[in-house]
Design an enzyme around this catalytic site. Sequence first.
Site, PDB file in Angstrom:
ATOM      1  N   LEU A 213       0.877  -1.169   0.000  1.00 30.10           N
ATOM      2  CA  LEU A 213       0.000   0.000   0.000  1.00 30.10           C
ATOM      3  C   LEU A 213       0.914   1.218   0.000  1.00 30.10           C
ATOM      4  CD1 LEU A 213      -2.694  -0.926   2.710  1.00 30.10           C
ATOM      5  CD2 LEU A 213      -2.941  -1.028   0.225  1.00 30.10           C
ATOM      6  N   ASP A 214       0.486   2.282  -0.685  1.00 25.74           N
ATOM      7  CA  ASP A 214       1.271   3.504  -0.673  1.00 25.74           C
ATOM      8  C   ASP A 214       1.437   4.006   0.757  1.00 25.74           C
ATOM      9  OD1 ASP A 214       1.326   3.390  -3.432  1.00 25.74           O
ATOM     10  OD2 ASP A 214      -0.413   4.704  -3.672  1.00 25.74           O
ATOM     11  N   LYS A 215       2.459   4.796   0.976  1.00 28.28           N
ATOM     12  CA  LYS A 215       2.778   5.301   2.312  1.00 28.28           C
ATOM     13  C   LYS A 215       1.556   5.871   3.026  1.00 28.28           C
ATOM     14  CE  LYS A 215       5.466   8.928   4.625  1.00 28.28           C
ATOM     15  NZ  LYS A 215       6.433  10.046   4.441  1.00 28.28           N
TER      16      LYS A 215
END
Length: 323
Positions: free
Chosen positions: A138-140
């Site tokens: 998942l993106d940051k």
Amino acid sequence: MQESISLTGNIPEQDAGKRLDQSLASLFPDYSRSRIKEWILEGGVTIDGTVVDKPRDKVLGGEQVTIEAQIEVQGQHQPEAIALDIVYEDDDILVINKPAGLVVHPGAGNQSGTLLNALLNHCPEIESVPRAGIIHRLDKDTTGLMVVAKTIPAQTHLVAQLQAREISREYEALVNGIIVAGGTVDEPIGRHDTKRTSMAVRAMGKPAVTHYRVMEKFRAHTHLRLKLETGRTHQIRVHMAHLQHPIVGDPLYGGRPKPPKDASETFRQGLREFKRQALHAAQLELAHPVSGEWMSWQAPLPQDMVAMLELMQQDKRDNPEDW
């Protein structure tokens, strides 16, 4: 850091005529076919005492096979006592609810303080699993559910499920603009021509499919439920921006906040201060890599998205003439 492994066995008679890499993947199911292919190309596989280096070679059945190979382990990364919101855990897998701001894997500028560092601390044995068992990212600043494999066999099976599109991942998002009905975005995604850190819809990109449905409409925004059919980098963010409905707060694809006409200052301020993409991995479903049991988990919206949703709902109540 590498760890040596040694495997031996006999190719089943019924595999006669199969490709070598295909037969070995069946014989040693704890390891993926792509990994076995690499070992063959590296000269780590012997058949009846002779080194073989062609994955396409056909087997006869009954041969004795030995594999001497190396597996990368996470020795260069350090365990760190970072709190994890664990939704489920057993001997084979770990499901976490990732908070905003937590980077999944170390990279340039993020050598510590990542999910990988936290996993090495939580279960040190995961050091022997490539990428510390991380199956997908998942993106940051995207929140929500992620599955992690605690063993190599579990990782091999989960990666196969992911590639076969058998793992179900559903998200919730708040987007700019009013979307009247659900639909599907089927547009390939590739690296942006000029922006190194961005992705874009590109004719020569990789296939990407996102399904979406409307949960609630507001005066200038929409609450969506989305389901991934593929898992490209920034997929939902890129597809929503492509529809001219970028995710609220998205620093790469979202643009300026877009409050509705005559919105309260509280609502306007809330939009200005929402500095991450309003995107949350709300549901994860998969077949357990060992038992085969179909499993499902849900994670509620994080508090910042709940607060933003309440502001949108209040704005809708305050302006009933617009509905």
